[in-house]
Design a protein around this motif. Structure first.
Motif, short mmCIF file in Angstrom:
data_model
loop_
_atom_site.label_atom_id
_atom_site.label_comp_id
_atom_site.label_asym_id
_atom_site.label_seq_id
_atom_site.Cartn_x
_atom_site.Cartn_y
_atom_site.Cartn_z
N ARG A 1 27.14 -78.14 35.31
CA ARG A 1 27.85 -78.20 36.58
C ARG A 1 27.15 -79.14 37.55
O ARG A 1 27.78 -79.96 38.21
N ARG A 2 25.83 -79.04 37.63
CA ARG A 2 25.09 -79.91 38.56
C ARG A 2 25.13 -81.36 38.11
O ARG A 2 25.26 -82.28 38.93
N LEU B 1 25.59 -86.68 47.73
CA LEU B 1 25.29 -85.71 46.69
C LEU B 1 25.13 -84.32 47.30
O LEU B 1 24.47 -84.16 48.33
N PRO B 2 25.74 -83.30 46.70
CA PRO B 2 25.55 -81.93 47.22
C PRO B 2 24.15 -81.43 46.88
O PRO B 2 23.41 -82.04 46.12
N GLU B 3 23.80 -80.26 47.46
CA GLU B 3 22.51 -79.64 47.16
C GLU B 3 22.49 -79.19 45.70
O GLU B 3 23.36 -78.45 45.25
N ALA C 1 16.10 -76.81 43.59
CA ALA C 1 14.74 -77.27 43.83
C ALA C 1 14.00 -77.65 42.56
O ALA C 1 12.81 -77.94 42.60
N ASP C 2 14.71 -77.68 41.42
CA ASP C 2 14.05 -78.04 40.17
C ASP C 2 14.09 -79.55 39.99
O ASP C 2 14.35 -80.31 40.94
N GLU C 3 13.87 -80.02 38.73
CA GLU C 3 13.83 -81.46 38.47
C GLU C 3 15.16 -82.14 38.80
O GLU C 3 15.19 -83.24 39.35
N ILE C 4 16.29 -81.48 38.44
CA ILE C 4 17.60 -82.06 38.75
C ILE C 4 17.80 -82.16 40.26
O ILE C 4 18.34 -83.16 40.77
N GLY C 5 17.37 -81.13 40.99
CA GLY C 5 17.49 -81.17 42.45
C GLY C 5 16.68 -82.30 43.06
O GLY C 5 17.14 -82.99 43.97
N GLU D 1 17.97 -85.53 45.18
CA GLU D 1 17.46 -85.97 46.49
C GLU D 1 17.10 -87.45 46.47
O GLU D 1 17.38 -88.19 47.42
N GLN D 2 16.49 -87.90 45.37
CA GLN D 2 16.11 -89.31 45.27
C GLN D 2 17.35 -90.21 45.21
O GLN D 2 17.41 -91.26 45.87
#
Length: 354
Positions: free
Chosen positions: A75-76, A96-98, A101-105, A109-110
């Protein structure tokens, strides 16, 4: 291909979940047995049944956990992919949505930072394009001279050669009319064909005898006047629609006007079309332009890009941070699709973002 990749990801996640649950179960049984929480089972069949039940329970829990994890990851990744597709189509306002906090998050953010930088660059490009338009106004006389020189070269290279060929063929008709009437008829047909080509070339060149810029008009007004003038001279049906209320900075309007002028010129000179369709729409901060004709189409190669001015159109669209796509094939007509992000001059954000 995407379904196969998704299936592989689910299978891998299920396998990892099952393996993890079996390891946790084995550790739990070992610890419970060590500290005497599990009593020995005297009947081997009962022990076998208990072991099988516990095994399938752990496999089920592991598989469920693996499916849940794969769904979350999928989904992410889908949200990230949808946003990147919107960016690719020229809409940098999509954020990009939130994603956690893991690697995908952290990757999201990047990518979000990259998207914001790209949006700022597009806004800077469009402001620069507007400034260039103001500077170009000061160099208008030299631009007109250059345009006249280009038209003179095209007159010499295209129309003059056609007229010379018509003249030579007409002279030949006079000589062969009494000797070979059938040959004279073929020569007359050739003269008609060359005259039609020369006429198309002249119409296309007349289309370029327009002001270099829109001269204070909005894009819609300038295009309607251009289409009206064209339909007076050429028997072609043009269906034009443009959303009301579209207001663009001057740099974008000038570039779009010249791009569409070049597209119409190509249709007159090469397409042999009887109908042209033009649609201009603005949706969610993205301007979309579609130009389509029912002409003969062409093979998209380097030679055609040079002779049809496609590289010039590409350069113009690059200057305003947009994208252009040519869809054509011999006998299939031509379709041009343009997308340009519409930025607000003051904030550097898409106009429809508020």
């Amino acid at each position: 291909m995407n379904d196969r990749k998704t299936s592989n990801m689910v299978t891998r996640s299920m396998g990892e979940g099952i393996l993890l649950s079996l390891i946790v179960g084995a550790v739990f049984l070992y610890m419970a047995n060590t500290y005497g929480y599990i009593k020995p089972i005297p009947e081997w069949r009962a022990g076998l049944q208990f072991g099988a039940a516990l095994f399938f329970l752990l496999v089920g829990l592991g598989a469920t956990y693996g499916i849940y994890q794969s769904y979350r990851v999928k989904r992410r990744l889908e949200l990230m992919r949808e946003t990147l597709l919107m960016w690719e189509k020229g809409s940098p306002s999509r954020e990009l949505p939130e994603l956690g906090a893991d690697e995908i998050g952290r990757l999201g953010e990047q990518l979000g930072r990259i998207g914001r930088k790209w949006e700022e660059q597009v806004s800077s490009l469009q402001r620069l394009s507007t400034n260039n338009a103001q500077l170009a106004e000061q160099a208008r006389i030299s631009a007109i001279v250059e345009e006249r020189q280009r038209l003179a070269r095209e007159l010499h290279d295209a129309v003059s050669q056609q007229l010379f060929a018509i003249s030579m063929t007409a002279t030949a008709v006079g000589r062969t009319l009494e000797k070979d009437f059938a040959k004279a008829q073929r020569q007359v047909a050739l003269i008609e064909e060359m005259s039609a080509v020369a006429q198309s070339e002249m119409r296309a060149l007349l289309l370029h005898l327009r002001p270099v810029y829109l001269e204070g008009k909005h894009l819609e007004q300038g295009l309607r006047e251009l289409i009206k003038e064209l339909q007076v001279k050429v028997p072609i049906e043009i269906d034009f629609e443009m959303d009301s209320g579209i207001r663009l900075v001057k740099g974008i309007e000038n570039h779009l006007f010249r791009i569409m002028q070049e597209a119409m010129s190509n249709t007159l000179r090469h397409a042999k079309a009887t109908k042209m369709e033009i649609r201009i729409q603005q949706r969610s901060g993205l301007l979309r332009v579609m130009i389509r004709d029912n002409g003969i189409g062409f093979e998209l190669d380097d030679k055609k890009q040079a002779s049809y001015g496609l590289s010039t159109m590409q350069e113009r669209i690059n200057e305003i941070g947009g994208a252009i796509q040519y869809i054509t094939a011999p006998g299939k007509g031509t379709r041009i699709e343009i997308s340009v992000p519409v930025m607000n001059e003051e904030s550097g954000r898409n106009e429809n973002d508020g």
